[in-house]
Design a protein around this motif. Sequence first.
Motif, PDB file in Angstrom:
ATOM      1  N   MET A   1       0.772  -1.111  -0.080  1.00 51.07           N
ATOM      2  CA  MET A   1      -0.025   0.267   0.022  1.00 51.07           C
ATOM      3  C   MET A   1       0.740   1.487   0.168  1.00 51.07           C
ATOM      4  O   MET A   1       2.009   1.092   0.153  1.00 51.07           O
ATOM      5  N   ASN A   2       0.530   2.169  -0.193  1.00 46.62           N
ATOM      6  CA  ASN A   2       1.321   3.504  -0.795  1.00 46.62           C
ATOM      7  C   ASN A   2       0.515   4.619   0.769  1.00 46.62           C
ATOM      8  O   ASN A   2      -0.192   4.037   1.775  1.00 46.62           O
ATOM      9  N   PHE A   3       1.298   6.059   0.828  1.00 47.84           N
ATOM     10  CA  PHE A   3       1.164   6.702   1.867  1.00 47.84           C
ATOM     11  C   PHE A   3      -0.558   6.829   2.632  1.00 47.84           C
ATOM     12  O   PHE A   3      -0.568   7.330   3.958  1.00 47.84           O
ATOM     13  N   LEU A   4      -1.352   6.991   1.400  1.00 40.76           N
ATOM     14  CA  LEU A   4      -2.724   7.553   2.145  1.00 40.76           C
ATOM     15  C   LEU A   4      -3.270   6.105   2.962  1.00 40.76           C
ATOM     16  O   LEU A   4      -3.532   6.072   4.249  1.00 40.76           O
ATOM     17  N   ALA A   5      -2.572   5.023   1.908  1.00 38.63           N
ATOM     18  CA  ALA A   5      -3.560   4.200   3.089  1.00 38.63           C
ATOM     19  C   ALA A   5      -3.099   3.497   4.141  1.00 38.63           C
ATOM     20  O   ALA A   5      -3.339   2.846   5.283  1.00 38.63           O
ATOM     21  N   HIS A   6      -1.205   4.122   3.817  1.00 40.87           N
ATOM     22  CA  HIS A   6      -0.804   3.259   5.113  1.00 40.87           C
ATOM     23  C   HIS A   6      -1.323   4.415   6.738  1.00 40.87           C
ATOM     24  O   HIS A   6      -1.493   3.627   7.718  1.00 40.87           O
ATOM     25  N   LEU A   7      -1.533   5.309   5.968  1.00 38.48           N
ATOM     26  CA  LEU A   7      -2.015   6.393   7.190  1.00 38.48           C
ATOM     27  C   LEU A   7      -3.638   6.270   7.963  1.00 38.48           C
ATOM     28  O   LEU A   7      -3.414   6.162   8.526  1.00 38.48           O
ATOM     29  N   TYR A   8      -4.325   6.182   6.811  1.00 38.49           N
ATOM     30  CA  TYR A   8      -5.592   5.617   7.368  1.00 38.49           C
ATOM     31  C   TYR A   8      -5.243   4.443   8.197  1.00 38.49           C
ATOM     32  O   TYR A   8      -6.332   4.600   9.029  1.00 38.49           O
ATOM     33  N   LEU A   9      -4.932   3.884   8.051  1.00 35.56           N
ATOM     34  CA  LEU A   9      -5.115   2.100   8.755  1.00 35.56           C
ATOM     35  C   LEU A   9      -4.301   2.627   9.909  1.00 35.56           C
ATOM     36  O   LEU A   9      -3.985   1.793  10.697  1.00 35.56           O
ATOM     37  N   SER A  10      -3.258   3.655  10.138  1.00 35.68           N
ATOM     38  CA  SER A  10      -3.807   3.808  11.622  1.00 35.68           C
ATOM     39  C   SER A  10      -3.505   4.357  12.740  1.00 35.68           C
ATOM     40  O   SER A  10      -3.465   4.006  13.930  1.00 35.68           O
ATOM     41  N   GLY A  11      -4.859   4.183  12.335  1.00 35.11           N
ATOM     42  CA  GLY A  11      -6.053   4.520  13.343  1.00 35.11           C
ATOM     43  C   GLY A  11      -5.974   5.905  14.130  1.00 35.11           C
ATOM     44  O   GLY A  11      -5.491   6.329  12.745  1.00 35.11           O
ATOM     45  N   ASN A  12      -6.544   5.982  14.392  1.00 34.18           N
ATOM     46  CA  ASN A  12      -6.301   8.066  15.548  1.00 34.18           C
ATOM     47  C   ASN A  12      -4.645   8.128  15.878  1.00 34.18           C
ATOM     48  O   ASN A  12      -4.957   8.980  16.718  1.00 34.18           O
ATOM     49  N   ASN A  13      -4.158   7.334  16.293  1.00 34.07           N
ATOM     50  CA  ASN A  13      -2.830   7.036  16.900  1.00 34.07           C
ATOM     51  C   ASN A  13      -2.069   8.300  16.341  1.00 34.07           C
ATOM     52  O   ASN A  13      -1.597   7.548  15.256  1.00 34.07           O
ATOM     53  N   THR A  14      -1.751   9.180  16.633  1.00 36.34           N
ATOM     54  CA  THR A  14      -1.003   9.996  15.541  1.00 36.34           C
ATOM     55  C   THR A  14       0.523  10.070  15.386  1.00 36.34           C
ATOM     56  O   THR A  14       1.229   9.877  14.811  1.00 36.34           O
ATOM     57  N   ASN A  15       0.687   8.844  16.236  1.00 37.30           N
ATOM     58  CA  ASN A  15       2.403   8.421  16.812  1.00 37.30           C
ATOM     59  C   ASN A  15       2.336   7.262  15.558  1.00 37.30           C
ATOM     60  O   ASN A  15       3.792   7.372  15.132  1.00 37.30           O
ATOM     61  N   ILE A  16       1.557   6.727  15.783  1.00 37.58           N
ATOM     62  CA  ILE A  16       1.863   5.171  14.883  1.00 37.58           C
ATOM     63  C   ILE A  16       1.431   5.942  13.642  1.00 37.58           C
ATOM     64  O   ILE A  16       2.224   5.006  11.882  1.00 37.58           O
ATOM     65  N   MET A  17       0.864   6.856  13.237  1.00 34.41           N
ATOM     66  CA  MET A  17       0.619   7.551  11.801  1.00 34.41           C
ATOM     67  C   MET A  17       1.819   8.133  11.524  1.00 34.41           C
ATOM     68  O   MET A  17       2.094   7.755  10.863  1.00 34.41           O
ATOM     69  N   ILE A  18       2.533   8.424  12.522  1.00 36.34           N
ATOM     70  CA  ILE A  18       4.332   8.764  11.726  1.00 36.34           C
ATOM     71  C   ILE A  18       4.909   7.981  11.518  1.00 36.34           C
ATOM     72  O   ILE A  18       5.663   8.010  10.730  1.00 36.34           O
ATOM     73  N   GLY A  19       5.082   6.482  12.396  1.00 36.08           N
ATOM     74  CA  GLY A  19       5.793   5.477  12.333  1.00 36.08           C
ATOM     75  C   GLY A  19       5.773   4.677  11.270  1.00 36.08           C
ATOM     76  O   GLY A  19       6.032   4.294  10.231  1.00 36.08           O
ATOM     77  N   ASN A  20       3.779   4.937  10.284  1.00 36.14           N
ATOM     78  CA  ASN A  20       3.791   4.239   9.554  1.00 36.14           C
ATOM     79  C   ASN A  20       4.439   5.141   8.184  1.00 36.14           C
ATOM     80  O   ASN A  20       4.282   4.215   7.002  1.00 36.14           O
ATOM     81  N   PHE A  21       4.613   6.592   8.371  1.00 38.87           N
ATOM     82  CA  PHE A  21       4.279   7.808   7.176  1.00 38.87           C
ATOM     83  C   PHE A  21       5.971   6.779   6.602  1.00 38.87           C
ATOM     84  O   PHE A  21       6.548   6.890   5.656  1.00 38.87           O
ATOM     85  N   ILE A  22       6.561   7.166   8.179  1.00 41.62           N
ATOM     86  CA  ILE A  22       8.703   7.625   7.779  1.00 41.62           C
ATOM     87  C   ILE A  22       9.295   5.537   7.447  1.00 41.62           C
ATOM     88  O   ILE A  22       9.830   5.739   7.007  1.00 41.62           O
ATOM     89  N   ALA A  23       8.141   5.248   7.549  1.00 36.12           N
ATOM     90  CA  ALA A  23       9.226   3.464   7.783  1.00 36.12           C
ATOM     91  C   ALA A  23       9.499   3.283   6.325  1.00 36.12           C
ATOM     92  O   ALA A  23      10.557   2.408   6.747  1.00 36.12           O
ATOM     93  N   ASP A  24       9.156   2.929   5.669  1.00 30.99           N
ATOM     94  CA  ASP A  24       9.863   3.349   4.070  1.00 30.99           C
ATOM     95  C   ASP A  24      11.276   4.212   4.010  1.00 30.99           C
ATOM     96  O   ASP A  24      12.505   3.256   3.391  1.00 30.99           O
ATOM     97  N   HIS A  25      11.449   4.505   4.733  1.00 26.18           N
ATOM     98  CA  HIS A  25      13.427   5.464   5.237  1.00 26.18           C
ATOM     99  C   HIS A  25      13.256   5.045   6.717  1.00 26.18           C
ATOM    100  O   HIS A  25      14.342   5.879   6.872  1.00 26.18           O
ATOM    101  N   VAL A  26      13.002   4.127   6.959  1.00 31.85           N
ATOM    102  CA  VAL A  26      13.806   4.173   8.464  1.00 31.85           C
ATOM    103  C   VAL A  26      14.598   2.053   8.356  1.00 31.85           C
ATOM    104  O   VAL A  26      13.785   1.010   7.785  1.00 31.85           O
ATOM    105  N   LYS A  27      15.838   1.957   7.910  1.00 35.22           N
ATOM    106  CA  LYS A  27      16.627   0.916   7.765  1.00 35.22           C
ATOM    107  C   LYS A  27      16.700  -0.008   9.187  1.00 35.22           C
ATOM    108  O   LYS A  27      16.706   0.334   9.289  1.00 35.22           O
TER     109      LYS A  27
END
Length: 195
Positions: free
Chosen positions: A1-27
């Motif tokens: 899935m791409n950015f929008l889906a990853h954000l949406y699937l994070s629910g309402n927790n903003t920190n989980i959203m941030i983590g889900n969003f940045i994950a491709d840039h975390v090795k």
Amino acid sequence: MNFLAHLYLSGNNTNIMIGNFIADHVKGNKFSHYHQDIQKGILLHREIDTYTDAHEIVRKSKRRLHERYRHYDGVIIDIFYDHFLAKNWKNYSQIPLNIYVDSVYKLLQENIDILPEKTQEMLPFMIQYNWLYNYQFAKGIQEVLSGMNRRTNGKSHMNLATEDLLENYQIFENDFTTFFEDLYTFSNQKISEIS
């Protein structure tokens, strides 16, 4: 899935959203310095990607694409699926898409200092061209695919993938709708496990 889906699937927790969003840039496992919920978001992103790659409907969608894309087929399907999520957003959220994406951009800008360098470099372009909102339009998808093709020096041919989308539009949309139900259930289960 791409950015929008990853954000949406994070629910309402903003920190989980941030983590889900940045994950491709975390090795690898180099993310212990992040807030615990951001770490959970990174792990959730990886679980979503693994589940998506193994799902039979996603594999069918990839096979529907022209063979010229080779190993870029997964990236293209991720973008197609974000298109259908954005286009049908009202079926998934009571918050209008423009308000949702503005809140996401605000969240990411407020936390810019903790984002990985690559994410910091990408974010201004995402906001300037309003990727998350414009996914709903064929023109927006075309711009994203053309940009990605430029980044592969033309090797991916992703700029041609809109042709595939339009040729089998309803079939791809049906694939997305069925798959996303499964993915939504899976993601909610994973969030409850890691919370």
